[in-house]
Write a protein that holds these residues in place. Structure first.
Motif: not given
Length: 320
Positions: A79, A95, A97, A99, A167, A174, A177
């Motif tokens: 990711y 992670a 920033t 989506r 999510d 995550l 994300r």
């Protein structure tokens, strides 16, 4: 087997056509007869947009799943992560920033998700979350039963549901994300069969696009169904395991926007596993395809032919 009895007829062909997906030579696959191009259908459903222009650092983690209690499916997830781009993926890195679209990847017979890290981490660096299950029978350390490929589309759909659930899971790294509305599937060899199955007999309507590396439709058929989902096929013309003609026959049957990246000197998959000129062409072409299909980036679609032609290592049959 949980699949329909007719699938048993494919046992010998699957054994011949998929043996050695991750390694040495095996008998060539056979062409699928009676296929012809289908009429065009509407454009893909992802709205116009722009993919990230920067490259991300890459994080990696593992999610342990088990479908029906008897199908362990450890999932490796690459990711976009915080930090400086480049370098090797960092385990459990924070992670980035944003989506990000999700890509489900299926390995070949006798393979592991990490065998494909060079390619999959490049997808993650470009702004995609890539989730790759290790299948219980066709993965490294399994019993190598090629017929279990017919159960794998359902494995991928199950894993996709569980990955997307992260999510909204409180406390998960995550959380917030993952973009559940922008999802693709990809796979190599036996994983290519799995991927084709996700658009045919085991159609998962959440999928917006597919990438098939050295795949064939044996056991899963060419009855592509559901909403238009663009497909990119990647196949070596010197493939010693699944014949180029077999892959081309499935590609010809796709009724949606499609393209086929052909490598005249390419074999069954070393271009996916080793860091060389061919991998760079494959990585760049597949990244642009994913940018277009999952981010709606029209500029990425326009760049596809140039990326595919770089170095004169491949040709692109473009019907996107």
């Amino acid at each position: 087997m949980r699949r329909r009895p007719a699938a048993l007829v494919t046992a010998a062909l699957l054994t011949a056509g998929l043996a050695g997906c991750s390694g040495g030579a095996a008998p060539a696959g056979r062409a699928v007869p009676g296929l012809s191009p289908q009429p065009s259908t509407p454009a893909p459903r992802v709205p116009a947009g722009h993919a990230p222009t920067e490259s991300f650092a890459v994080g990696v983690r593992r999610l342990d799943l088990n479908r029906d209690g008897d199908r362990p499916l450890p999932v490796t997830i690459w990711y976009p992560a915080r930090g400086a781009a480049g370098g090797t993926p960092q385990r459990s890195a924070p992670a980035a920033t944003g989506r990000f679209p999700v890509v489900m990847f299926s390995h070949g017979l006798g393979g592991r998700p990490e065998d494909y890290q060079l390619l999959l981490s490049r997808w993650a660096a470009a702004g995609f979350v890539v989730a790759a299950p290790r299948f219980p029978h066709t993965g490294a350390g399994g019993d190598g039963n090629p017929l279990d490929v017919l159960n794998q589309p359902a494995d991928v759909s199950y894993a996709l549901t569980r990955v997307l659930a992260l999510d909204t899971k409180a406390g998960d790294p995550l959380r917030g994300r993952l973009d559940a509305e922008r999802v693709a599937a990809a796979g190599h060899s036996a994983g290519g069969v799995t991927t084709i199955g996700l658009f045919t007999a085991g159609r998962d309507e959440r999928l917006d696009a597919g990438i098939v590396f050295a795949g064939t439709a044996l056991g899963v058929g060419t009855g592509f169904a559901g909403a238009a989902a663009p497909q990119l096929f990647v196949h070596g013309e010197a493939d010693e395991v699944v014949s180029y003609a077999s892959g081309r026959a499935v590609y010809d049957a796709v009724p949606w926007p499609k393209a086929m990246l052909s490598l005249p000197k390419g074999d069954h998959g070393r271009a996916l596993l080793g860091d060389g000129r061919a991998l760079r062409v494959v990585a760049d072409t597949t990244v642009e395809f994913l940018r277009w299909t999952l981010y709606g980036d029209a500029a990425a679609k326009r760049r596809l032919p140039t990326d595919a032609a770089r170095g004169n290592l491949a040709t692109l049959d473009d019907h996107l």
